[in-house]
Design a protein around this motif. Structure first.
Motif, PDB file in Angstrom:
ATOM      1  N   THR A  57       0.822  -1.223   0.000  1.00  0.00           N
ATOM      2  CA  THR A  57       0.000   0.000   0.000  1.00  0.00           C
ATOM      3  C   THR A  57       0.852   1.268   0.000  1.00  0.00           C
ATOM      4  O   THR A  57       0.341   2.357   0.226  1.00  0.00           O
ATOM      5  CB  THR A  57      -0.935   0.027   1.229  1.00  0.00           C
ATOM      6  OG1 THR A  57      -0.141  -0.049   2.422  1.00  0.00           O
ATOM      7  CG2 THR A  57      -1.932  -1.119   1.203  1.00  0.00           C
ATOM      8  N   GLN A  58       2.136   1.146  -0.308  1.00  0.00           N
ATOM      9  CA  GLN A  58       3.038   2.286  -0.161  1.00  0.00           C
ATOM     10  C   GLN A  58       2.851   3.408  -1.178  1.00  0.00           C
ATOM     11  O   GLN A  58       3.330   4.507  -0.976  1.00  0.00           O
ATOM     12  CB  GLN A  58       4.492   1.821  -0.149  1.00  0.00           C
ATOM     13  CG  GLN A  58       4.994   1.286  -1.461  1.00  0.00           C
ATOM     14  CD  GLN A  58       6.452   0.905  -1.408  1.00  0.00           C
ATOM     15  OE1 GLN A  58       7.249   1.568  -0.759  1.00  0.00           O
ATOM     16  NE2 GLN A  58       6.798  -0.179  -2.077  1.00  0.00           N
ATOM     17  N   PHE A  59       2.112   3.188  -2.254  1.00  0.00           N
ATOM     18  CA  PHE A  59       1.947   4.241  -3.265  1.00  0.00           C
ATOM     19  C   PHE A  59       0.532   4.821  -3.276  1.00  0.00           C
ATOM     20  O   PHE A  59       0.108   5.414  -4.255  1.00  0.00           O
ATOM     21  CB  PHE A  59       2.328   3.718  -4.654  1.00  0.00           C
ATOM     22  CG  PHE A  59       3.781   3.331  -4.749  1.00  0.00           C
ATOM     23  CD1 PHE A  59       4.769   4.296  -4.817  1.00  0.00           C
ATOM     24  CD2 PHE A  59       4.146   2.000  -4.721  1.00  0.00           C
ATOM     25  CE1 PHE A  59       6.108   3.945  -4.885  1.00  0.00           C
ATOM     26  CE2 PHE A  59       5.486   1.633  -4.787  1.00  0.00           C
ATOM     27  CZ  PHE A  59       6.464   2.611  -4.866  1.00  0.00           C
ATOM     28  N   GLY A  60      -0.202   4.629  -2.192  1.00  0.00           N
ATOM     29  CA  GLY A  60      -1.539   5.181  -2.097  1.00  0.00           C
ATOM     30  C   GLY A  60      -2.620   4.314  -2.710  1.00  0.00           C
ATOM     31  O   GLY A  60      -3.762   4.719  -2.826  1.00  0.00           O
ATOM     32  N   GLY A  61      -2.264   3.121  -3.100  1.00  0.00           N
ATOM     33  CA  GLY A  61      -3.224   2.164  -3.643  1.00  0.00           C
ATOM     34  C   GLY A  61      -2.903   0.791  -3.105  1.00  0.00           C
ATOM     35  O   GLY A  61      -2.328   0.655  -2.017  1.00  0.00           O
ATOM     36  N   LYS A  62      -3.227  -0.227  -3.880  1.00  0.00           N
ATOM     37  CA  LYS A  62      -2.949  -1.615  -3.494  1.00  0.00           C
ATOM     38  C   LYS A  62      -2.154  -2.274  -4.609  1.00  0.00           C
ATOM     39  O   LYS A  62      -2.361  -1.970  -5.788  1.00  0.00           O
ATOM     40  CB  LYS A  62      -4.245  -2.403  -3.301  1.00  0.00           C
ATOM     41  CG  LYS A  62      -5.157  -1.878  -2.226  1.00  0.00           C
ATOM     42  CD  LYS A  62      -6.403  -2.756  -2.206  1.00  0.00           C
ATOM     43  CE  LYS A  62      -7.524  -2.160  -1.416  1.00  0.00           C
ATOM     44  NZ  LYS A  62      -8.737  -2.995  -1.492  1.00  0.00           N
ATOM     45  N   GLY A  63      -1.278  -3.207  -4.236  1.00  0.00           N
ATOM     46  CA  GLY A  63      -0.516  -3.941  -5.229  1.00  0.00           C
ATOM     47  C   GLY A  63      -0.078  -5.301  -4.723  1.00  0.00           C
ATOM     48  O   GLY A  63       0.184  -5.458  -3.535  1.00  0.00           O
TER      49      GLY A  63
END
Length: 129
Positions: free
Chosen positions: A100-106
């Protein structure tokens, strides 16, 4: 005309099994036999991944799919239901976590041929603008 990626060829030992698994996880159509020697996954209206059988060595390829938060949750549920290990980092252990480090999910996972798939909701490759 805007330049768009139309298709990419993905090497496999079993093109049908690889294409079927990806299509089922993404929830998109596929064809066991498309034109020529390919098993095609219709990712969206403009992109097809054409799996092709080979007995030659091939490099592991990486493909990233940007999806909506709702699609992310549905695809991740299918990955989990299939018992496919996944991780929150491009390399490292299968930690079963969501990045979640870029403001979303991956998340990242590997398919049986070794290719690496990535799914995210916010692109870190392109800045919003």
């Amino acid at each position: 005309m805007t330049i768009e990626l139309d298709h990419a060829i993905v090497s496999a030992r079993d093109k049908v099994a690889s294409a079927r698994q990806l299509a089922e996880l993404l929830g998109v159509p596929w064809a066991p036999t498309a034109l020529g020697p390919f098993s095609a996954v219709y990712v969206n209206e403009g992109l097809t991944l054409d799996f092709i059988d080979t007995d030659e060595d091939f490099p592991v390829q990486h493909f990233c799919f940007r999806v909506s938060p709702e699609e992310f949750d549905a695809i991740l549920a299918r990955i989990q239901a299939a018992g496919i290990p996944y991780r929150s980092t491009v390399r490292g252990p299968m930690d079963g976590k969501v990045d979640t480090q870029f403001g979303g999910k991956g998340v990242y996972w590997n398919e049986p041929e070794g290719h690496q798939w990535e799914m995210l909701t916010v692109s870190y490759a392109r800045q919003a603008g």
